[in-house]
Scaffold this active site. Sequence first.
Site, PDB file in Angstrom:
ATOM      1  N   HIS A  37      -3.705  25.213  10.091  1.00  0.00           N
ATOM      2  CA  HIS A  37      -4.349  24.290   9.528  1.00  0.00           C
ATOM      3  C   HIS A  37      -5.733  25.107   9.001  1.00  0.00           C
ATOM      4  CE1 HIS A  37      -5.933  23.469  13.400  1.00  0.00           C
ATOM      5  NE2 HIS A  37      -7.278  23.192  12.761  1.00  0.00           N
ATOM      6  N   HIS A 121     -11.527  29.156   6.418  1.00  0.00           N
ATOM      7  CA  HIS A 121     -10.445  30.352   6.987  1.00  0.00           C
ATOM      8  C   HIS A 121      -9.482  29.483   7.845  1.00  0.00           C
ATOM      9  CE1 HIS A 121     -13.170  29.446  10.564  1.00  0.00           C
ATOM     10  NE2 HIS A 121     -12.085  29.871  11.413  1.00  0.00           N
TER      11      HIS A 121
END
Length: 179
Positions: A37, A121
Amino acid sequence: MHRLFVAVDLPDKVKKSVTDIRCELPGARWVAEEQLHLTLRFIGDADELTMRAIKTAFKELTSPAFQLALCGIGHFPPGKHPRVLWVGMTVSEQLLALQQQVELALLEAGIPLEGRKFSPHITIARLKETPARLVIALEEKEKAFASEPFQVTQFHLYSSTLTGSGAIHTRQASYPLIF
């Protein structure tokens, strides 16, 4: 108490492209495909009252849906012994605006502002005593990594339970973005 974070989920096809990067890397603990995620904000421990305040604040948040694409690979901390391997993403003003709105909604709910700058990220592995030269070689090999663009249509409030075999993430609430 709940250990909370806010995230954008990735489509299954994108998760699969990320897991294709996996290889033999000493000391790497790869994140499970279903756990991949994009964290918008780690909140930490919160009681029931605080969680309700967060949910209420997020209901008021309005942000447009947008496209995102993953690209590049790197590690944290930069220039030091690698501890986290990550996949980056294309620059997205909409993503940065959503993260800022999440931050302000959390402030409204009584959560202090994040002290660090947002660095979008996807964590793909945690590294323990992995030789830096091997991490750099993997980064070089995968430097052209890119996912297909995907639509971000919602974000989620998750709780995280730490176990000996890694964290278990449970979705607490979902918040749609505007089309």
